[in-house]
Scaffold this active site. Structure first.
Site, PDB file in Angstrom:
ATOM      1  N   MET A 132      50.419  51.459  38.259  1.00 11.06           N
ATOM      2  CA  MET A 132      49.738  50.784  39.786  1.00 11.06           C
ATOM      3  C   MET A 132      48.139  50.374  39.164  1.00 11.06           C
ATOM      4  SD  MET A 132      51.775  50.319  41.380  1.00 11.06           S
ATOM      5  CE  MET A 132      50.618  50.437  43.228  1.00 11.06           C
TER       6      MET A 132
ATOM      7  N   SER B 212      50.723  56.365  38.817  1.00  9.99           N
ATOM      8  CA  SER B 212      50.987  55.573  37.810  1.00  9.99           C
ATOM      9  C   SER B 212      50.681  54.519  36.945  1.00  9.99           C
ATOM     10  CB  SER B 212      51.958  55.151  38.337  1.00  9.99           C
ATOM     11  OG  SER B 212      53.255  53.755  38.251  1.00  9.99           O
TER      12      SER B 212
ATOM     13  N   HIS C 181      36.927  14.721  52.253  1.00  7.09           N
ATOM     14  CA  HIS C 181      38.383  13.793  51.883  1.00  7.09           C
ATOM     15  C   HIS C 181      38.831  12.951  50.949  1.00  7.09           C
ATOM     16  CE1 HIS C 181      40.867  10.799  54.453  1.00  7.09           C
ATOM     17  NE2 HIS C 181      40.315   9.855  53.410  1.00  7.09           N
TER      18      HIS C 181
END
Length: 458
Positions: free
Chosen positions: A40, A37, A443
């Site tokens: 796809m 397809s 951090h």
């Protein structure tokens, strides 16, 4: 009729197959890649799997307070379709600079152990190859529940990704990864969601505390979850459907504008003509392979979902490495037995990522363990969660008490899909829990949880 004879034939445009085709094409090998397809190109992941679902999850999280859910959903669908169309084109175009690779669009059927017939728009093409790789993926399971197959509003996850307008009421059959991900996503767009799960607990392979935390998170998002539900019938009514079920012999119904069938996926091997070629399959339809992904024929391999292994794109990518070693005669070929600490993630809001053993599995295996577990909201050293306004969830680590090695983790928290890779890397390279606890992390970041949580081992 056109006949091609090549070094490698790949059936299916999935992650493993397309990467194999590109890798050998760059080496100058002659390759044919077949995809049935044009919708796809690039495989399940970018078209109907990982990429569009995570795009929709992200956009459901970005919905502003007071914003109309129907409009937000329609905009998300349009944006996601544009994204997948772009990726589809990019994936198809990667073969443009590779003259030795031919892409055929059509249905491939084995005609012998080393040949297939491909029905293309321009006629039949037969392909013979020294090596063949099957990468046809998997398809949703549609069980024989009375009325389900005939129900016009019963859809698979791929169909729901494109379905507009948004359903006001969605009934999800199945409380596994696909069902819960869509439940969370659609609730984010304002849909009333009911999940019907056959087992007594959602995420039954998780520890009870992790599953309970995930359930609480979903319910606070507005999802109604019914466990222990035996589904009896689906009845079409008006513009929607009614699902009849029972829990502990008490009957009940769930009405929806749309019914999502999320009851698992099976290898997509129907119609390939594997019997003609003499390729063995399991009762599930999966192509039977050994640790080197070789089938019952020495020249044929199977990668990705179709071989019955874990249904993850990154497993398909690793499958390609194993097959490359086989096709290029590597001195120390890789195998599936070398895979250690492979993580996975369920994209709830926030996501649930896990790797390795659960606490329950470790205890059943007779391991002497220590466990550290905490709600995210109680981890003072993880301010990142507060900064982004996502303090829901739970973080859990299981450690071998004798070796100080991390055995597993379940992370239901912001950025879990990223930090689980640190845990996986530590497990793979035998970095101790102590070393992870004493590590220096940026951090404010979610990875700082190691500093505090691993100090809570008991």
């Amino acid at each position: 009729m056109t006949h091609l004879r090549v070094d490698l034939l790949v059936i299916g445009f999935g992650k493993g197959g397309k990467t194999l085709a590109a890798t050998l094409g760059k080496q100058g090998r002659s390759v044919v890649l077949v995809e049935r397809s044009p919708k796809m190109y690039g495989g399940t992941c970018i078209n109907v799997g990982c990429v569009p679902t995570k795009s929709m999850v992200y956009r459901s999280e970005q919905r502003r307070p007071g914003e109309d859910g129907v409009t937000a959903h329609a905009d998300a669908v349009a944006a996601t379709q544009a994204l997948t169309a772009d990726l589809r084109a990019v994936n198809y175009d990667i073969f443009d600079p590779l003259p030795s690779v031919t892409v055929l669009t059509g249905e491939a059927v084995f005609t012998g152990p080393d040949s297939v017939s491909v029905g293309t728009a321009d006629g039949e093409v037969t392909v013979s190859a020294a090596a063949i790789v099957i990468d046809t993926g998997s398809v949703p399971v549609i069980p024989d529940i009375p009325g389900l197959r005939e129900c016009p509003v019963a859809v698979t996850s791929a169909e729901l990704l494109e379905r507009v307008p948004r359903a006001d009421r969605l009934v999800v059959l199945g409380g596994g990864y696909i069902g819960l991900e869509f439940a969370s996503m659609m609730a984010g767009f304002g849909t009333e969601v009911t999940v019907l799960e056959h087992h007594s607990q959602i995420l039954r392979f998780e520890d009870d505390d992790v599953a309970a935390s995930a359930r609480d998170l979903l319910e606070r998002r507005g999802v109604r979850i019914v466990t222990g539900a035996a589904i009896h019938e689906v009845s079409t009514m008006g513009g929607g459907a009614r699902v009849s079920y029972s829990v502990d012999d008490r009957t009940a119904v769930a009405d929806g504008d749309t019914i999502l069938v999320a009851l698992g996926r099976v290898p997509d091997t129907a119609g390939l003509g594997l019997d003609t070629a003499g390729i063995r399959t399991a009762s599930s339809g999966a192509v039977v392979v050994d640790e080197f992904l070789r089938t019952s024929l020495p020249n044929v391999y199977a990668v990705g979902d179709v071989n019955g292994g874990p249904q993850f794109t990154y497993i398909s990518l690793d499958d390609h490495r194993i097959v490359v070693d086989q096709l290029t005669g590597a001195a120390h070929p890789r195998s599936t037995t070398q895979r250690i600490a492979v993580p996975n993630c369920l994209f709830l809001t926030p996501p649930l990522a896990r790797v390795g053993m659960t606490e329950r599995e470790a205890r059943r295996a007779g391991r002497a363990i220590q466990v550290a577990v905490s709600p995210v909201a109680k981890l003072a050293t993880v301010p990142r969660a507060r900064i982004v306004g996502e303090t829901a969830g739970l973080m859990k680590l299981v450690v071998d008490a004798e070796t100080d090695m991390i055995l597993g983790a379940a992370l239901l928290c912001h950025d879990a899909h990223e930090i689980v890779n640190l845990v996986s890397l530590a497990m793979r390279h035998q970095i101790t829990a102590t070393a992870m606890r004493e590590g220096i992390y940026t951090h404010p970041s979610m990875s700082e949880f190691f500093n505090q949580l691993l100090g809570m081992l008991r």
